[in-house]
Scaffold this motif. Structure first.
Motif, PDB file in Angstrom:
ATOM      1  N   VAL A  14       0.831  -1.204   0.000  1.00 20.88           N
ATOM      2  CA  VAL A  14       0.000   0.000   0.000  1.00 20.88           C
ATOM      3  C   VAL A  14       0.864   1.251   0.000  1.00 20.88           C
ATOM      4  N   GLY A  15       0.249   2.335  -0.356  1.00 20.31           N
ATOM      5  CA  GLY A  15       0.949   3.616  -0.396  1.00 20.31           C
ATOM      6  C   GLY A  15       0.180   4.573  -1.273  1.00 20.31           C
ATOM      7  N   GLU A  16       0.470   5.858  -1.097  1.00 16.08           N
ATOM      8  CA  GLU A  16      -0.254   6.858  -1.882  1.00 16.08           C
ATOM      9  C   GLU A  16       0.087   6.746  -3.359  1.00 16.08           C
ATOM     10  N   SER A  17      -0.719   7.391  -4.168  1.00 15.82           N
ATOM     11  CA  SER A  17      -0.460   7.427  -5.606  1.00 15.82           C
ATOM     12  C   SER A  17       0.917   8.037  -5.872  1.00 15.82           C
ATOM     13  N   GLY A  18       1.665   7.381  -6.747  1.00 19.18           N
ATOM     14  CA  GLY A  18       2.963   7.923  -7.127  1.00 19.18           C
ATOM     15  C   GLY A  18       4.105   7.497  -6.230  1.00 19.18           C
ATOM     16  N   CYS A  19       3.845   6.612  -5.260  1.00 21.26           N
ATOM     17  CA  CYS A  19       4.928   6.246  -4.346  1.00 21.26           C
ATOM     18  C   CYS A  19       5.797   5.123  -4.915  1.00 21.26           C
ATOM     19  N   GLY A  20       5.439   4.613  -6.081  1.00 26.10           N
ATOM     20  CA  GLY A  20       6.307   3.637  -6.734  1.00 26.10           C
ATOM     21  C   GLY A  20       5.838   2.197  -6.647  1.00 26.10           C
ATOM     22  N   LYS A  21       4.580   1.982  -6.320  1.00 24.60           N
ATOM     23  CA  LYS A  21       4.070   0.617  -6.205  1.00 24.60           C
ATOM     24  C   LYS A  21       4.090  -0.084  -7.558  1.00 24.60           C
ATOM     25  N   SER A  22       3.534   0.595  -8.560  1.00 24.20           N
ATOM     26  CA  SER A  22       3.513  -0.034  -9.888  1.00 24.20           C
ATOM     27  C   SER A  22       4.924  -0.239 -10.412  1.00 24.20           C
ATOM     28  N   SER A  23       5.786   0.741 -10.176  1.00 22.38           N
ATOM     29  CA  SER A  23       7.159   0.614 -10.655  1.00 22.38           C
ATOM     30  C   SER A  23       7.811  -0.633 -10.082  1.00 22.38           C
ATOM     31  N   LEU A  24       7.538  -0.897  -8.812  1.00 24.13           N
ATOM     32  CA  LEU A  24       8.084  -2.088  -8.172  1.00 24.13           C
ATOM     33  C   LEU A  24       7.524  -3.350  -8.832  1.00 24.13           C
ATOM     34  N   GLY A  25       6.213  -3.386  -9.002  1.00 22.28           N
ATOM     35  CA  GLY A  25       5.585  -4.552  -9.611  1.00 22.28           C
ATOM     36  C   GLY A  25       6.083  -4.772 -11.029  1.00 22.28           C
ATOM     37  N   ARG A  26       6.194  -3.674 -11.770  1.00 24.44           N
ATOM     38  CA  ARG A  26       6.628  -3.791 -13.161  1.00 24.44           C
ATOM     39  C   ARG A  26       8.079  -4.220 -13.277  1.00 24.44           C
ATOM     40  N   ALA A  27       8.879  -3.836 -12.272  1.00 23.80           N
ATOM     41  CA  ALA A  27      10.281  -4.270 -12.285  1.00 23.80           C
ATOM     42  C   ALA A  27      10.359  -5.784 -12.083  1.00 23.80           C
ATOM     43  N   ILE A  28       9.477  -6.319 -11.241  1.00 19.58           N
ATOM     44  CA  ILE A  28       9.534  -7.751 -10.962  1.00 19.58           C
ATOM     45  C   ILE A  28       9.235  -8.569 -12.224  1.00 19.58           C
ATOM     46  N   VAL A  29       8.276  -8.109 -13.033  1.00 17.41           N
ATOM     47  CA  VAL A  29       7.975  -8.863 -14.257  1.00 17.41           C
ATOM     48  C   VAL A  29       8.848  -8.437 -15.434  1.00 17.41           C
ATOM     49  N   GLY A  30       9.711  -7.462 -15.213  1.00 14.17           N
ATOM     50  CA  GLY A  30      10.663  -7.093 -16.255  1.00 14.17           C
ATOM     51  C   GLY A  30      10.181  -6.070 -17.253  1.00 14.17           C
ATOM     52  N   ILE A  31       9.059  -5.403 -16.970  1.00 16.24           N
ATOM     53  CA  ILE A  31       8.608  -4.355 -17.888  1.00 16.24           C
ATOM     54  C   ILE A  31       9.594  -3.189 -17.832  1.00 16.24           C
ATOM     55  N   ASN A  32      10.028  -2.822 -16.621  1.00 16.71           N
ATOM     56  CA  ASN A  32      11.176  -1.910 -16.585  1.00 16.71           C
ATOM     57  C   ASN A  32      12.341  -2.531 -15.836  1.00 16.71           C
ATOM     58  N   LYS A  33      13.504  -2.223 -16.307  1.00  9.74           N
ATOM     59  CA  LYS A  33      14.722  -2.804 -15.754  1.00  9.74           C
ATOM     60  C   LYS A  33      15.095  -2.068 -14.478  1.00  9.74           C
ATOM     61  N   PRO A  34      15.315  -2.792 -13.380  1.00 12.60           N
ATOM     62  CA  PRO A  34      15.790  -2.120 -12.175  1.00 12.60           C
ATOM     63  C   PRO A  34      17.217  -1.593 -12.361  1.00 12.60           C
ATOM     64  N   ARG A  35      17.496  -0.450 -11.720  1.00 13.65           N
ATOM     65  CA  ARG A  35      18.850   0.110 -11.809  1.00 13.65           C
ATOM     66  C   ARG A  35      19.838  -0.785 -11.062  1.00 13.65           C
ATOM     67  N   SER A  36      19.411  -1.230  -9.868  1.00 14.32           N
ATOM     68  CA  SER A  36      20.268  -2.143  -9.118  1.00 14.32           C
ATOM     69  C   SER A  36      19.394  -2.979  -8.210  1.00 14.32           C
ATOM     70  N   GLY A  37      20.000  -3.951  -7.568  1.00 13.86           N
ATOM     71  CA  GLY A  37      19.264  -4.818  -6.649  1.00 13.86           C
ATOM     72  C   GLY A  37      18.993  -6.177  -7.259  1.00 13.86           C
ATOM     73  N   ASP A  38      18.437  -7.038  -6.438  1.00 13.94           N
ATOM     74  CA  ASP A  38      18.246  -8.433  -6.796  1.00 13.94           C
ATOM     75  C   ASP A  38      16.780  -8.816  -6.715  1.00 13.94           C
TER      76      ASP A  38
END
Ligand SMILES: Nc1ncnc2c1ncn2[C@@H]1O[C@H](COP(=O)(O)OP(=O)(O)OP(=O)(O)O)[C@@H](O)[C@H]1O
Ligand SMILES: [Mg+2]
Lengths: 318, 326
Positions: free
Chosen positions: B48-72
């Protein structure tokens, strides 16, 4: 057999002894569901079925088909040729021998229109086809890949766009000589750019849509996403652009023939015939009418086909 | 499997380059900032979190829609950020995503039958047309739609039905992990419950893990085993669902919970309404130190430093003042 045994196990009576009142009539809808599943199930089958329903579009398609057949076969079997002069029958009106009459050299206009169709339709369709393939693929790839690749590829397009068509014609003629292929090449080089730009803009916005991302997450290849998901969704503008390309190419060819590039007399295209008829327009307007009518009818039927196609391609308009 | 967690995300960063023009200074949006958490097989992790806090970005990184800058990102013990070719293709069957907008997530020019058989075509499953047809019918039944819907187009369905189709599409590849990015926020309240129940039922039948993204913590509590709270790209609190809901420790979580109307009078009494001052800072220009410090009622000198994620009972919290009440 297994089912029957199961029935006995569950109900405690053999399947054959189930009393009649236990059965229920299927509702009409349930009956339909079996039948419905037999009908067309894919987008393209539906598109074709829908296109066929559009009488005007279908009639136009048939008309173009007949025109193409006529352009191929009429000159083969006609006693007249495009350059056979008959000085006894100059500027004749319509008759059984010459359905469209003859021109100032006594050449049969009907046969010349059919010869002209060969040139004009080939140029028109070839230009439209090349424009379609190159423009859609180039624009689609630019929009889909995006980033720096897109930036560079689109600057190339801008440069191509800024050069006037006539300059291409001159350059291409210097290399390939003054023939119909140079004309075709020149028309294509200068026209696919518009298509590419349009497709790129559409793909750029479509690729952010969630259905494209869903396809990506499902593991669809780039080619699959580009063609099955993105380009299919910008078919409307693509079709309009393509159908407009045909008359544009026909007119450009006519204009180039007029300035002496491309086919040379006594060969005929619809454009050159219209041009030839200009000098006698006041005296024999019909000589102008036939080729112009051929161009107009072709344009009109292409327009109807394009219209019908873009409607049929959009499930929301069904 | 190391650590034994089904999904293991560690120190994940997602950064967008939003620089305009070639010559302007670089502008970066740090949408996901050093986020770590784990999900067990068959579990629902609510985010959970307010709009724009990066929830979708996190989800999309997991499925590879966007490439994470770093991390595992490790799923089933496999590092999925560096997958290629065959193994990437196979990974696609493991993890799927359901999107927020039911109107945009189905290709308008495909029949439902085509939409549902596409995953099978892509992965070469159920190769004969008959088998595919059978599978499509089965999928439609699973999500509560009728088999004769295969011939229809997405625009002929309501939002809730489309979301069901989206769910069926993900199930076509038998995933073990589904990221649900606000799957219900575009739907009517009455339909929301149906979709939630469908998701729960599917989870029970197939033991699928969910990362359930939403901005409504009440809804998330209802379906999640554990909850993570995000603020401005940071994960600020993680814990068991009812623990986080009834005994929040991070001041931001407390503020979020105080903002929702309480139907349970016992909870209502113990909860004071906290009104956050100021706007959520721009992710282009985040505050130094604790991301919440600009709006936090407890903020002091210590908050100039970035707080570390620490264990407090069953919670993990990133705050210097966990034990102070707001
Ligand atoms: N493709 C992108 N390019 C640049 N910036 C982006 C992009 N996608 C998201 N952002 C930015 O990253 C930040 C996080 O966005 P994200 O969509 O992950 O938030 P969210 O928590 O899902 O919000 P919402 O609840 O509105 O869906 C936002 O500031 C957003 O503007
Ligand atoms: Mg979002």
């Amino acid at each position: 057999m297994a089912d029957i045994n199961k029935c006995e196990a569950v109900l405690g009576i053999p399947a054959s002894e189930i009393p009649e009142e236990w059965f229920e009539r299927l509702s009409d809808e349930e009956k339909d569901s079996e039948f419905v599943a037999m009908q067309s199930k894919t987008y393209f089958q539906d598109t074709w079925a829908q296109f066929k329903k559009n009488r005007l579009a279908l009639a136009s398609l048939v008309f173009l088909f007949i025109l193409i057949l006529a352009a191929i076969f009429v000159p083969m079997f006609s006693p007249y040729t495009y350059d056979g002069q008959d000085l006894m029958h100059r500027n004749a009106g319509s008759s059984w021998q010459h359905p469209f009459g003859t021109d100032k050299f006594g050449r049969d206009i009907f046969v010349r229109v059919m010869y002209g169709a060969r040139i004009s339709l080939s140029v028109g369709f070839a230009a439209a086809l090349l424009n379609l393939i190159i423009g859609v693929v180039y624009g689609g790839v630019c929009g889909y890949i995006g980033g720096r690749t897109d930036l560079i590829l689109m600057r190339i397009v801008d440069i191509l766009y800024s050069v006037p068509t006539l300059l291409y014609v001159i350059l291409i003629m210097l290399i390939f000589g003054s023939n119909i292929f140079s004309v075709l090449l020149a028309i294509c080089v200068s026209s696919w750019v518009g298509m590419a730009r349009q497709v790129r803009a559409q793909v750029l916005s479509l690729k952010e849509q969630e259905f494209a991302q869903a396809a990506f997450v499902l593991g669809a290849s780039r080619t699959r996403i580009l063609f099955k998901h993105l380009i299919i969704n910008c078919m409307g503008p693509i079709i309009v652009n393509t159908t407009l390309m045909v008359p544009e190419a026909i007119f450009t060819e006519a204009f180039l023939a007029f300035v002496g590039i491309g086919i040379s007399i006594p060969m005929a295209s619809w454009g050159t015939m219209a041009n030839d008829a200009r000098s006698l327009l006041m005296l024999y307007p019909m000589q102008m009418v036939w080729p112009v009518m051929a161009i107009s009818l072709t344009m009109l039927s292409l327009h109807f086909i394009g219209d019908g196609l873009s409607d049929a391609l959009d499930p929301r308009k069904r | 499997m190391n650590g034994g967690h089904y999904v293991e995300i560690s120190h994940l960063d997602v950064i967008y380059d939003v620089t305009k023009g070639v010559f302007s200074p670089k502008q970066l949006v740090h949408a996901v900032n050093d986020v770590s958490f784990t999900i067990e097989a068959g579990e629902t992790f609510g985010l959970v979190g307010e709009s724009g806090c990066g929830k979708s970005s996190l989800g999309r990184a997991i499925v590879g829609i966007n490439k994470p800058r770093s991390g595992d990102i490790r799923i089933n013990g496999q590092d999925v950020t560096h997958l290629h070719g065959r193994s990437l293709h196979d990974f696609r069957r493991e993890v799927q995503m359901i999107f927020q907008d039911p109107y945009a997530s189905l290709n308008p020019r495909m029949t439902i039958g085509e939409i549902l058989s596409e995953p099978m075509v892509i992965h070469g499953l159920h190769r004969s047309p008959g088998a595919r047809e059978e599978r499509v019918t089965e999928l439609l039944r699973t999500v509560g739609l009728k088999p004769d819907h295969v011939r229809r187009y997405p625009h002929e369905f309501s939002g809730g039905q489309r979301q069901r189709i989206s769910i069926a599409r993900t199930l076509a590849v038998n995933p073990r992990f589904i990221i649900c990015d606000e799957p219900i926020s575009a739907l009517d309240v009455s339909i929301q419950a149906q979709i939630i129940n469908l998701l729960k039922q599917i989870q029970k039948e197939r033991n699928i893990a969910y990362l359930f993204i939403a901005h409504d913590i009440g809804m998330v509590k209802h379906i999640s085993d554990r909850i993570g709270v995000m603020y401005l790209g940071h994960l600020v609190e993680v814990g068991d669902s009812s623990e986080v809901y009834f005994h929040p420790l991070h001041p931001y979580t407390k503020a979020l919970l105080s903002a929702i109307p309480i139907s349970d009078p016992d909870v209502g009494k113990s909860r004071k309404r906290i009104i956050l001052e100021g706007e959520i800072p721009s992710p282009l220009n985040p505050p130094a130190g604790c991301p919440f410090s600009t709006r936090c009622p407890l903020a002091d000198e210590a908050c100039r430093r970035m707080p570390k994620m620490q264990q407090f009972g069953s919670h993990q919290v990133a705050c210097h003042h966990v034990n102070q009440s707001v």
